[in-house]
Design a protein around this motif. Structure first.
Motif, PDB file in Angstrom:
ATOM      1  N   ALA A  84       1.617  78.732  -1.735  1.00  0.00           N
ATOM      2  CA  ALA A  84       0.327  78.746  -1.047  1.00  0.00           C
ATOM      3  C   ALA A  84      -0.718  79.572  -1.784  1.00  0.00           C
ATOM      4  O   ALA A  84      -1.896  79.424  -1.535  1.00  0.00           O
ATOM      5  CB  ALA A  84       0.488  79.285   0.373  1.00  0.00           C
ATOM      6  N   VAL A  85      -0.264  80.447  -2.665  1.00  0.00           N
ATOM      7  CA  VAL A  85      -1.194  81.290  -3.404  1.00  0.00           C
ATOM      8  C   VAL A  85      -0.886  81.158  -4.891  1.00  0.00           C
ATOM      9  O   VAL A  85       0.244  80.838  -5.267  1.00  0.00           O
ATOM     10  CB  VAL A  85      -1.081  82.782  -2.978  1.00  0.00           C
ATOM     11  N   PRO A 138       3.951  86.062  -3.393  1.00  0.00           N
ATOM     12  CA  PRO A 138       3.307  86.255  -2.088  1.00  0.00           C
ATOM     13  C   PRO A 138       3.170  87.731  -1.694  1.00  0.00           C
ATOM     14  O   PRO A 138       2.196  88.104  -1.046  1.00  0.00           O
ATOM     15  CB  PRO A 138       4.219  85.505  -1.112  1.00  0.00           C
ATOM     16  N   ASP A 152       0.057  83.672   5.132  1.00  0.00           N
ATOM     17  CA  ASP A 152       0.709  82.686   4.269  1.00  0.00           C
ATOM     18  C   ASP A 152       1.882  82.068   5.026  1.00  0.00           C
ATOM     19  O   ASP A 152       2.923  82.702   5.179  1.00  0.00           O
ATOM     20  CB  ASP A 152       1.202  83.360   2.991  1.00  0.00           C
TER      21      ASP A 152
END
Length: 164
Positions: free
Chosen positions: A88-89, A101, A133
């Motif tokens: 997600a990042v 994360p 997240d």
């Protein structure tokens, strides 16, 4: 900021430096390659009463702490020797010792503190960072304990007070 660098403790502030130190000890003791978001969550709950309060009282918090303890004594073995990467990042390569994360969460907490005008990140800044997240291990831990990450973020955001 480099969460794994020499200036990490100063950038995070004294309160979160203790949390990061505790998470580091937990990761080493558990034989994990990196500090992940679940290590940060566990250490945060041990060190910060305001973050614990944002999670609520009673059975839900007890279940969460119980799950974290179970994970540290072997429940989370499926995570050992793996790198937490929710996708997600963007991958942060400068933060040696932290999963991507976890490094992103520390940066998010620092940036959140800056936005509110604080001199250092608070436990609630890190808690907010840990729950945003959906693919992070901390969010998985919260879900298994029956804690809604969105509700936690809402409680944290509703109690934010500007720093003078």
């Amino acid at each position: 900021m480099r969460p794994g660098g020499a200036d990490a403790d100063t950038a995070l502030g004294a309160a979160l430096a203790a949390v990061v130190s505790g998470a580091r000890r937990r990761a080493v003791r558990d034989g994990d390659r990196q500090i992940d978001t679940a290590h940060l969550l566990h250490s945060l709950l041990e060190h910060d009463a305001e973050a614990r309060a944002a999670l609520g009282d009673g059975p839900q918090l007890a279940r969460l702490l119980g799950y974290l303890v179970q994970r540290s004594i072997g429940y989370g073995l499926r995570w050992q020797s793996t790198v937490e990467d929710s996708g997600a990042v963007p991958v942060v390569t400068e933060a040696a010792g932290f999963s991507p994360p976890a490094a992103a969460s520390l940066e998010y907490a620092r940036a959140r503190a800056e936005r509110r005008g604080g001199t250092g990140a608070r436990g609630t800044d890190l808690l907010a960072a840990l729950v945003v997240d959906p693919g992070a291990r901390a969010v998985e831990v919260l879900g298994r304990a029956g804690v809604d990450p969105a509700a936690v973020l809402s409680r944290v955001d509703s109690h934010v007070e500007p720093t003078s």
